[in-house]
Design an enzyme around this catalytic site. Sequence first.
Site, PDB file in Angstrom:
ATOM      1  N   GLN A 152      -3.886 -21.702  18.517  1.00 51.58           N
ATOM      2  CA  GLN A 152      -4.749 -20.700  17.869  1.00 51.58           C
ATOM      3  C   GLN A 152      -4.876 -19.445  18.723  1.00 51.58           C
ATOM      4  O   GLN A 152      -5.385 -18.426  18.258  1.00 51.58           O
ATOM      5  CB  GLN A 152      -6.144 -21.289  17.631  1.00 51.58           C
ATOM      6  CG  GLN A 152      -6.138 -22.399  16.611  1.00 51.58           C
ATOM      7  CD  GLN A 152      -7.519 -22.989  16.362  1.00 51.58           C
ATOM      8  OE1 GLN A 152      -8.541 -22.404  16.726  1.00 51.58           O
ATOM      9  NE2 GLN A 152      -7.549 -24.135  15.719  1.00 51.58           N
ATOM     10  N   THR A 181       0.803  -1.225   0.000  1.00 49.44           N
ATOM     11  CA  THR A 181       0.000   0.000   0.000  1.00 49.44           C
ATOM     12  C   THR A 181       0.833   1.270   0.000  1.00 49.44           C
ATOM     13  O   THR A 181       0.461   2.254  -0.646  1.00 49.44           O
ATOM     14  CB  THR A 181      -0.930  -0.017   1.239  1.00 49.44           C
ATOM     15  OG1 THR A 181      -1.860  -1.084   1.070  1.00 49.44           O
ATOM     16  CG2 THR A 181      -1.685   1.280   1.393  1.00 49.44           C
ATOM     17  N   ASP A 217      -0.188  -7.083   4.482  1.00 48.61           N
ATOM     18  CA  ASP A 217      -0.943  -8.338   4.601  1.00 48.61           C
ATOM     19  C   ASP A 217      -0.051  -9.533   4.953  1.00 48.61           C
ATOM     20  O   ASP A 217      -0.429 -10.375   5.758  1.00 48.61           O
ATOM     21  CB  ASP A 217      -1.703  -8.635   3.299  1.00 48.61           C
ATOM     22  CG  ASP A 217      -2.877  -7.683   3.102  1.00 48.61           C
ATOM     23  OD1 ASP A 217      -3.272  -7.013   4.075  1.00 48.61           O
ATOM     24  OD2 ASP A 217      -3.392  -7.599   1.970  1.00 48.61           O
TER      25      ASP A 217
HETATM   26  N1  LIG Z   1      -1.618  -2.172   3.735  1.00 49.84           N
HETATM   27  C1  LIG Z   1      -1.195  -2.997   2.795  1.00 49.84           C
HETATM   28  O1  LIG Z   1      -0.050  -2.929   2.412  1.00 49.84           O
HETATM   29  C2  LIG Z   1      -2.170  -4.024   2.248  1.00 49.84           C
HETATM   30  C3  LIG Z   1      -1.877  -4.528   0.866  1.00 49.84           C
HETATM   31  N2  LIG Z   1      -2.954  -5.363   0.404  1.00 49.84           N
HETATM   32  C4  LIG Z   1      -0.595  -5.355   0.810  1.00 49.84           C
HETATM   33  O2  LIG Z   1      -0.376  -6.165   1.673  1.00 49.84           O
HETATM   34  O3  LIG Z   1       0.157  -5.221  -0.122  1.00 49.84           O
END
Ligand SMILES: NC(=O)C[C@H](N)C(=O)O
Length: 335
Positions: free
Chosen positions: A272, A13, A90
């Site tokens: 878990q 992101t 992620d």
């Molecule tokens: N905040 C992020 O970076 C989420 C993005 N979907 C990634 O993991 O690349």
Amino acid sequence: MTARVLVLYTGGTIGMVPSEQGYVPCPGFDGRLREELGERAAELPEYDLVEFDQLIDSANLTPAHWTRIVQMLEKRWHEYDGFVVLHGTDTMAYTASALSFLLRGCDRPVIITGSQIPLSQLRNDGVDNLVTALLLAADRRITEVCVCFNGRLLRGNRARKVRTSGFDAFDSPNVPWLGQVGIDIELQEDLLLPPGTPDFLQPDFDPAAVVMLPVFPGMPARLLEAAWNAPGVRGLVLQSYGVGNPPDADEAWMASLERACNQGVTVINISQCQQGAVCQGVYATGAALNRLGVVAGADLTPEAAFAKLHVLLTQHREPQAVRQALAQVLCGEQN
Ligand SMILES: NC(=O)C[C@H](N)C(=O)O
């Protein structure tokens, strides 16, 4: 002499831009970053920025990307005092764990960061995270792989993404933070790993080698069987209940797990629960796993257990050797 830092942009992101389908990674991050930082860049450690040829949303990460990152760092290791890896949130915890095992004998800071909102947006956490990461990457007291996010410095192989949208998206539920950034940058020096002598691993991962499975009430034995008996599988991360308890009253389920162990699949058992450790033997249900040769995964996070098993399977052929290596503490990943 001022510190020099290499920044590796892998995607995520922090460098994304809006598209009709939502945020997508976009090349040319260096230019956008220097524009954003403006004159403030002069106060930061000197840095160069390289990026992946194919930037990824980290949901598309595979173990091959871990080797790619190590290769890109290794090539430039002695030219820089520290490294920042920009990565999607992620799967950041998986990569942070994997890098901690692959960059064996790490002797300088490798700080992984990213953001929840892209740097291209008015209100974002990317600038702060990146600026802090750059400062920490210039700090020679750090000689390990860390995640830096929202003012927290975390051991890479202890970090987890704990929030989908909060800026405080990362934590290390089983160990204290290595540092905290407020008005000052405060490092917990007594917790930091000592420097080693670089002896990096650049394995050719088989992405099929490890599967990870949470136990759930009524889980059919055939699902367990299908997971470990799939082509190429050599390791299973089992996420059981509480202190490491499986449904031992299900005979077919236990028989499948026993077959997995007997056929050379290395099984590691983790909890878990967010916090605490596996202790196979507190309950009779868990003690059954000791008899099968399932490795008790202590307080490993799922991400660290997955990455550790993947890396060790590239180093050892014999299941017995993999099990023995799994039980060792390699770089602060478990107690
Ligand atoms: N905040 C992020 O970076 C989420 C993005 N979907 C990634 O993991 O690349």
